[in-house]
Structure formats: structure tokens, C-alpha cells
Design a protein around this motif. Structure first.
Motif, PDB file in Angstrom:
ATOM      1  N   LEU A  92       0.813  -1.222   0.000  1.00 50.80           N
ATOM      2  CA  LEU A  92       0.000   0.000   0.000  1.00 50.80           C
ATOM      3  C   LEU A  92       0.845   1.270   0.000  1.00 50.80           C
ATOM      4  O   LEU A  92       0.427   2.307  -0.529  1.00 50.80           O
ATOM      5  N   ASP A  93       2.047   1.205   0.577  1.00 43.82           N
ATOM      6  CA  ASP A  93       2.924   2.374   0.577  1.00 43.82           C
ATOM      7  C   ASP A  93       3.314   2.745  -0.857  1.00 43.82           C
ATOM      8  O   ASP A  93       3.300   3.923  -1.234  1.00 43.82           O
ATOM      9  N   SER A  94       3.630   1.724  -1.667  1.00 45.34           N
ATOM     10  CA  SER A  94       3.976   1.981  -3.074  1.00 45.34           C
ATOM     11  C   SER A  94       2.772   2.461  -3.873  1.00 45.34           C
ATOM     12  O   SER A  94       2.904   3.270  -4.786  1.00 45.34           O
ATOM     13  N   VAL A  95       1.574   1.961  -3.531  1.00 44.62           N
ATOM     14  CA  VAL A  95       0.342   2.421  -4.204  1.00 44.62           C
ATOM     15  C   VAL A  95       0.211   3.934  -4.025  1.00 44.62           C
ATOM     16  O   VAL A  95       0.001   4.680  -4.983  1.00 44.62           O
ATOM     17  N   LYS A  96       0.391   4.376  -2.757  1.00 47.13           N
ATOM     18  CA  LYS A  96       0.266   5.811  -2.441  1.00 47.13           C
ATOM     19  C   LYS A  96       1.318   6.636  -3.200  1.00 47.13           C
ATOM     20  O   LYS A  96       1.000   7.651  -3.807  1.00 47.13           O
ATOM     21  N   LYS A  97       2.583   6.140  -3.175  1.00 48.89           N
ATOM     22  CA  LYS A  97       3.656   6.854  -3.883  1.00 48.89           C
ATOM     23  C   LYS A  97       3.368   6.925  -5.385  1.00 48.89           C
ATOM     24  O   LYS A  97       3.610   7.950  -6.020  1.00 48.89           O
ATOM     25  N   GLY A  98       2.866   5.828  -5.942  1.00 49.56           N
ATOM     26  CA  GLY A  98       2.579   5.777  -7.389  1.00 49.56           C
ATOM     27  C   GLY A  98       1.566   6.828  -7.796  1.00 49.56           C
ATOM     28  O   GLY A  98       1.792   7.598  -8.738  1.00 49.56           O
ATOM     29  N   VAL A  99       0.450   6.888  -7.063  1.00 49.19           N
ATOM     30  CA  VAL A  99      -0.604   7.864  -7.388  1.00 49.19           C
ATOM     31  C   VAL A  99      -0.095   9.289  -7.164  1.00 49.19           C
ATOM     32  O   VAL A  99      -0.289  10.177  -8.000  1.00 49.19           O
ATOM     33  N   GLY A 100       0.583   9.518  -6.034  1.00 52.10           N
ATOM     34  CA  GLY A 100       1.105  10.857  -5.718  1.00 52.10           C
ATOM     35  C   GLY A 100       2.125  11.339  -6.743  1.00 52.10           C
ATOM     36  O   GLY A 100       2.063  12.475  -7.229  1.00 52.10           O
ATOM     37  N   ASN A 101       3.063  10.460  -7.092  1.00 58.97           N
ATOM     38  CA  ASN A 101       4.098  10.823  -8.072  1.00 58.97           C
ATOM     39  C   ASN A 101       3.496  11.075  -9.452  1.00 58.97           C
ATOM     40  O   ASN A 101       3.898  11.991 -10.168  1.00 58.97           O
ATOM     41  N   ALA A 102       2.504  10.248  -9.829  1.00 60.60           N
ATOM     42  CA  ALA A 102       1.829  10.456 -11.120  1.00 60.60           C
ATOM     43  C   ALA A 102       1.114  11.814 -11.132  1.00 60.60           C
ATOM     44  O   ALA A 102       1.161  12.539 -12.129  1.00 60.60           O
ATOM     45  N   ALA A 103       0.474  12.168 -10.001  1.00 60.30           N
ATOM     46  CA  ALA A 103      -0.234  13.462  -9.907  1.00 60.30           C
ATOM     47  C   ALA A 103       0.735  14.635 -10.073  1.00 60.30           C
ATOM     48  O   ALA A 103       0.443  15.612 -10.775  1.00 60.30           O
ATOM     49  N   VAL A 104       1.923  14.528  -9.455  1.00 59.74           N
ATOM     50  CA  VAL A 104       2.923  15.601  -9.583  1.00 59.74           C
ATOM     51  C   VAL A 104       3.450  15.675 -11.021  1.00 59.74           C
ATOM     52  O   VAL A 104       3.550  16.758 -11.616  1.00 59.74           O
ATOM     53  N   MET A 105       3.756  14.494 -11.604  1.00 62.02           N
ATOM     54  CA  MET A 105       4.304  14.481 -12.976  1.00 62.02           C
ATOM     55  C   MET A 105       3.327  15.066 -13.993  1.00 62.02           C
ATOM     56  O   MET A 105       3.723  15.831 -14.866  1.00 62.02           O
ATOM     57  N   PRO A 220      -8.468  12.935  -1.897  1.00 60.93           N
ATOM     58  CA  PRO A 220      -8.437  12.482  -0.491  1.00 60.93           C
ATOM     59  C   PRO A 220      -9.385  11.311  -0.213  1.00 60.93           C
ATOM     60  O   PRO A 220      -9.445  10.815   0.899  1.00 60.93           O
ATOM     61  N   ARG A 221     -10.128  10.886  -1.250  1.00 63.95           N
ATOM     62  CA  ARG A 221     -11.148   9.843  -1.039  1.00 63.95           C
ATOM     63  C   ARG A 221     -10.776   8.500  -1.670  1.00 63.95           C
ATOM     64  O   ARG A 221     -11.634   7.665  -1.901  1.00 63.95           O
ATOM     65  N   PHE A 222      -9.488   8.324  -2.007  1.00 63.14           N
ATOM     66  CA  PHE A 222      -9.057   7.029  -2.567  1.00 63.14           C
ATOM     67  C   PHE A 222      -9.405   5.905  -1.597  1.00 63.14           C
ATOM     68  O   PHE A 222      -9.196   6.034  -0.386  1.00 63.14           O
ATOM     69  N   LYS A 223      -9.957   4.786  -2.141  1.00 61.26           N
ATOM     70  CA  LYS A 223     -10.404   3.674  -1.290  1.00 61.26           C
ATOM     71  C   LYS A 223      -9.239   2.805  -0.838  1.00 61.26           C
ATOM     72  O   LYS A 223      -9.255   2.228   0.242  1.00 61.26           O
ATOM     73  N   THR A 224      -8.230   2.665  -1.690  1.00 60.10           N
ATOM     74  CA  THR A 224      -7.193   1.650  -1.447  1.00 60.10           C
ATOM     75  C   THR A 224      -6.080   2.132  -0.513  1.00 60.10           C
ATOM     76  O   THR A 224      -5.295   1.325  -0.029  1.00 60.10           O
ATOM     77  N   PHE A 225      -5.994   3.451  -0.273  1.00 58.50           N
ATOM     78  CA  PHE A 225      -4.950   3.971   0.621  1.00 58.50           C
ATOM     79  C   PHE A 225      -5.358   5.353   1.096  1.00 58.50           C
ATOM     80  O   PHE A 225      -6.273   5.966   0.539  1.00 58.50           O
ATOM     81  N   HIS A 226      -4.673   5.837   2.116  1.00 59.32           N
ATOM     82  CA  HIS A 226      -4.958   7.189   2.621  1.00 59.32           C
ATOM     83  C   HIS A 226      -3.978   8.163   1.961  1.00 59.32           C
ATOM     84  O   HIS A 226      -2.773   8.088   2.163  1.00 59.32           O
ATOM     85  N   PHE A 227      -4.518   9.074   1.162  1.00 63.50           N
ATOM     86  CA  PHE A 227      -3.670  10.024   0.425  1.00 63.50           C
ATOM     87  C   PHE A 227      -3.230  11.158   1.350  1.00 63.50           C
ATOM     88  O   PHE A 227      -4.052  11.777   2.012  1.00 63.50           O
ATOM     89  N   ASP A 228      -1.934  11.418   1.440  1.00 65.07           N
ATOM     90  CA  ASP A 228      -1.452  12.583   2.194  1.00 65.07           C
ATOM     91  C   ASP A 228      -0.270  13.224   1.460  1.00 65.07           C
ATOM     92  O   ASP A 228       0.130  12.767   0.396  1.00 65.07           O
ATOM     93  N   ARG A 229       0.263  14.292   2.060  1.00 66.21           N
ATOM     94  CA  ARG A 229       1.280  15.090   1.363  1.00 66.21           C
ATOM     95  C   ARG A 229       2.562  14.312   1.049  1.00 66.21           C
ATOM     96  O   ARG A 229       3.243  14.579   0.077  1.00 66.21           O
ATOM     97  N   SER A 230       2.871  13.320   1.877  1.00 59.33           N
ATOM     98  CA  SER A 230       4.112  12.551   1.664  1.00 59.33           C
ATOM     99  C   SER A 230       4.086  11.818   0.310  1.00 59.33           C
ATOM    100  O   SER A 230       5.140  11.511  -0.262  1.00 59.33           O
ATOM    101  N   ALA A 231       2.886  11.552  -0.206  1.00 62.67           N
ATOM    102  CA  ALA A 231       2.749  10.864  -1.501  1.00 62.67           C
ATOM    103  C   ALA A 231       3.312  11.713  -2.644  1.00 62.67           C
ATOM    104  O   ALA A 231       3.680  11.185  -3.700  1.00 62.67           O
ATOM    105  N   LEU A 232       3.374  13.035  -2.430  1.00 64.70           N
ATOM    106  CA  LEU A 232       3.777  13.954  -3.506  1.00 64.70           C
ATOM    107  C   LEU A 232       5.295  14.106  -3.640  1.00 64.70           C
ATOM    108  O   LEU A 232       5.770  14.775  -4.548  1.00 64.70           O
ATOM    109  N   ARG A 233       6.064  13.479  -2.732  1.00 61.77           N
ATOM    110  CA  ARG A 233       7.527  13.545  -2.834  1.00 61.77           C
ATOM    111  C   ARG A 233       7.975  12.623  -3.958  1.00 61.77           C
ATOM    112  O   ARG A 233       7.681  11.426  -3.942  1.00 61.77           O
ATOM    113  N   LEU A 234       8.668  13.170  -4.958  1.00 64.03           N
ATOM    114  CA  LEU A 234       9.026  12.366  -6.132  1.00 64.03           C
ATOM    115  C   LEU A 234      10.125  11.346  -5.830  1.00 64.03           C
ATOM    116  O   LEU A 234      11.096  11.649  -5.154  1.00 64.03           O
TER     117      LEU A 234
END
Length: 457
Positions: A92-105, A220-234
Motif C-alpha cells: 500500500l505504501d507503493s500504491v500511495k507513492k505511485g498515485v502521488g508521483n503520477a499526480a505531480v508528474m 483524499p477519497r481514494f479507497k485503497t490507501f490514505h492520500f497525504d502530502r508525503s505521496a507527492l515527494r518524487l
């Protein structure tokens, strides 16, 4: 692809194949058709409010939108595939990073696209075949459309990941709302405020901003993980994984841009030497390609609906269901392609007249375009499903070969050949490429089906 729960998994193995495919295909078809209609709605209102030269101007801007969409699917489809893979691994940690990094890119890509388009608008339009007659309206339309690029790119990328998170209906509503706003404001800006092509462009970006706001609301409503600011670190590794997973979707979209740029330029050059002039072939072909895009959207939607069913049963070695799913998808796609064929061949004028009332040479060339360029469109049903089938059974290179054979490998060289035939010769590239691509796809599928039979024995 939606994350499959235990119920889904048993359904993949037991539920009737036709019903399963319909469940996955219908939201996908609606989303893809809505996307294709976005551009067509503009063309219809511009055709009636401005005339065919207005449509010609929007056609030379259209490849810019396709490049933006290509970047959006590169990052969005890549992010969605990464989400599904990491979810399957329970990471789940990688799921969060994947979505966050994709959003930044995609945000960075959207802003870069906006800046590049505005700075280099004139040379870009020249590259995509703008003539001196079309340029003023193309610039007027293009500058406004550029402002909407970041919004449409971010919402398209996020919607792919929202679908993968198990909310295909939310993603569909996000796109539908944008399309409805565009359709409502197009006639107001064009006919009531008399704003011409600029009005159509403003209506388009209003729709895109609404879709953007709806998709941002989901973050902020993703079902599979809790989205927070740390997800946006590339993270370099995460970014590269996302991009590598989205690259086949990117290539498919970029292929469309290359073909449009080539065709626009060929039609302008050959058209100038014919009775039609440059602008009529450019405009008519643009409309034919966009109408054809609706048929292709339905075909791709059906194929993508079959993909999880084929992939799951292939993984479970349930080969008779794999074959059945392939057959159901082919049958559904062929019915759509054959209906389209009858419309294009026997009622092309009824399609052409939706885009405004022109006469004489314009109508004559538009009808020729439909009848010749889309002559073998029934073959597209088989070829589209074949490409997605190969992807679903883990043969991405073969899948890319089938997809690109029609788009680039056969279409481009054939389009460049017919100098002696002039502007009508360019149209014959369509059925020639369709026939060659079908033969290639058929050979690959026959080979794969023989292997499937051996494995099932």
C-alpha cells in the motif's frame, strides 16, 4: 482495471462471459465516446455558426490536444497499472507513492505543455498543416485551447487512476459533466454572443475545468490507501515504473498525431493542385477522422471490457473461457464495425450534414472521404480486439506491433505513394492499411489460438 475482490475473482471464473464483458465494457465505452464527442460537439456548432473554414481551423489545432492526451495516458494509465500491480502485491505504501508521483508528474507536464504551446503556437500550426486561409482562426482557437491543456491532462490522468481504484462510475461522471458543460455553452458563445471559434474554445475549457475539479475532489477519497502530502515527494524509481507502464498507451496516441500531421500536409499540398483547393480536403478529412474515432472508441471499449476476463482466466489456465471471451468480444466489435460501415457507405451525407450545411465541392469530397478512407472499417473490429487480447495474455510487444501496423507501419508509406493519383490517392491509404493490418493480426491470432488449444489439451 478495477481491483478484483474475492467475489469478482469467482465471477471471472463462473459468471457468463458476455455479462462479465458488458459489466466492464459499458463504463469504458461511455468514457471513451464522451472523450471523442468533446471534439465533435465543437465541430458541429462551429460548422453551423462559422462554416467549414472554422472546422478546418480547429482540425489543425486538434493534434495539440492529442499530444496533451498522449502525455496524460502515459502518466495516468501508467499510474493506474502501477496501482493495480502494487495492490495485488499488498504494497500500500507503493500504491500511495505511485498515485502521488503520477499526480505531480502530470501537473508538471500540463504546465510545460501550456507554456510550449503558447510560445511556439505559430510554428506548431505550420507543422500540422495550417494554410494562410486557416491560420487566423486557428491561432484564435489555439491560444484559448492551450489554457485548458493542464486541466484536461490532469483530469484525464487522475480518472485512469480513479478507475483502477475501483470507481469507474465516478471517473465517468467527471468526464460526462465536462462534456455537458461544453455542449451547453458552445451554442451560447457561438450563436448568442457571436464569438465564433474563440467561443467554442472557451466552452471547451470550461468543461475541462469542471472535470478537473471533480477529479481533484476524489484525491483524499481514494479507497485503497490514505492520500497525504508525503505521496507527492518524487521518487525516481516510482516515476520510471509509472512511465514504463504507460508507454504503450502513449505510443498509440502519438501515432494518431503523426498520422494527422502527415495527412493534413499531404491533403493541403495535393488539394491545392486539385479542383477542391487546400481547405476542403483538410476539413473533410478532419471530420471523417473524428467520426471514425467514435467507432474506434466503442471497439476499444469492448476490447478493454474483455481484457480483465481474458487476463484472469489465462492466469488460471481456464483456456476455454479465454477463447469464449475473445469470441464474444470479436462478435460485439464486428457488429459495431459493420453498422458503421453501412452508415459510412450508404448514408455518408447524413453524417456530413450534421456538421453544417455546405454544398458542391465540399460535400462531394466529404462523401468520397467516408466511402474510400473507411471502406474496410469492418476489419477494424477484429484488429482492435486482437491487439488488446495479446496485451491481456502478456504479449505487449506483439500487441504494440498489431496496433502500430495500422496506425503507422502501413498507413504512412501508403499515404506517401500516390503522387500520380493526387488528393484522392491519399484516401486509398486507409483501406490499404486496414487490409494489411488485418492480415497481420489474423496471422498472429491464428498462431496464438493454436498454442491455446495445445495448452488446453
Amino acid at each position: 482495471m478495477e481491483h478484483a475482490s474475492h467475489q469478482d475473482k469467482s465471477a471471472f471464473a463462473t459468471e457468463p462471459v458476455g455479462r462479465l464483458i458488458a459489466k466492464f465494457a459499458i463504463p469504458c465505452v461511455i468514457s471513451l465516446v464522451v472523450n471523442a464527442l468533446y471534439n465533435i460537439v465543437d465541430q458541429i456548432f462551429i460548422g453551423w455558426g462559422v462554416g467549414y473554414l472554422g472546422n478546418g481551423a480547429t482540425n489543425v489545432v486538434f493534434p495539440i490536444t492529442i499530444i496533451a492526451l498522449a502525455l496524460a495516458v502515459l502518466i495516468g494509465d501508467g499510474g493506474a497499472a502501477y496501482l493495480s500491480l502494487k495492490l495485488g502485491e499488498g504494497d500500500l505504501d507503493s500504491v500511495k507513492k505511485g498515485v502521488g508521483n503520477a499526480a505531480v508528474m502530470i501537473t508538471i507536464a500540463g504546465i510545460a505543455m501550456l507554456v510550449i504551446t503558447i510560445v511556439f503556437m505559430n510554428p506548431i500550426l505550420t507543422l500540422f498543416g495550417a494554410t494562410d486561409v486557416l491560420r487566423p482562426a486557428a491561432l484564435e482557437y489555439g491560444y484559448v485551447i492551450a489554457i485548458g491543456l493542464p486541466f484536461t491532462m490532469i483530469s484525464t490522468a487522475l480518472n485512469a487512476m480513479i478507475r483502477a481504484d475501483g470507481s469507474p462510475k465516478f471517473a465517468m461522471v467527471s468526464m460526462l459533466l465536462g462534456a455537458i458543460i461544453n455542449t451547453v455553452f458552445d451554442p451560447i458563445f457561438i450563436f448568442i454572443f457571436d464569438m465564433g471559434v474563440r467561443g467554442a474554445a472557451i466552452a471547451t475549457i470550461l468543461g475541462q475545468i469542471i472535470s478537473f475539479l471533480v477529479s481533484i475532489f476524489y484525491l483524499p477519497r481514494f479507497k485503497t490507501f490514505h492520500f497525504d502530502r508525503s505521496a507527492l515527494r518524487l521518487h525516481k524509481r516510482v516515476c520510471l515504473s509509472v512511465l514504463s507502464l504507460g508507454v504503450s498507451s502513449f505510443i498509440t496516441q502519438i501515432a494518431i498525431t503523426i498520422v494527422m500531421a502527415l495527412f493534413n500536409n499531404l491533403l493541403a499540398v495535393y488539394g491545392a493542385a486539385s479542383v477542391y483547393g487546400s481547405e476542403i480536403p483538410l476539413t473533410a478529412m478532419g471530420i471523417v477522422m473524428k467520426v471514425n474515432q467514435i467507432m474506434l472508441s466503442i471497439l476499444v471499449g469492448i476490447a478493454i471490457g474483455a481484457q480483465p476476463v481474458i487476463g484472469f482466466n489465462y492466469g488460471c489456465k481456464n483456456f476455454h473461457r479465454v477463447k469464449r471471451a475473445f469470441e464474444v468480444a470479436i462478435a460485439a466489435a464486428e457488429i459495431i464495425a459493420i453498422i458503421a460501415f453501412f452508415i459510412f457507405q450508404f448514408a455518408p451525407m447524413s453524417v456530413v450534414s450534421i456538421f453544417g450545411s455546405e454544398e458542391g465541392l465540399y460535400n462531394e469530397f466529404a462523401v468520397k472521404c467516408f466511402r474510400i478512407f473507411l471502406m474496410l472499417c469492418p476489419l477494424n473490429g477484429f484488429q482492435t480486439v486482437a491487439a488488446i487480447y495479446l496485451q491481456a495474455i502478456g504479449k505487449p510487444i506483439k500487441s504494440a506491433v498489431v496496433t502500430l501496423s495500422r496506425q503507422i507501419v502501413f498507413l504512412v508509406p501508403v499515404a506517401l505513394l500516390p503522387k500520380a493519383m493526387g488528393v484522392v490517392g491519399v484516401l486509398w491509404a486507409g483501406p490499404t492499411a486496414d487490409a494489411l493490418a488485418f492480415i497481420l493480426a489474423l496471422a498472429m491470432i491464428v498462431y496464438e489460438m493454436k498454442k491455446l488449444k495445445k495448452m488446453a489439451a
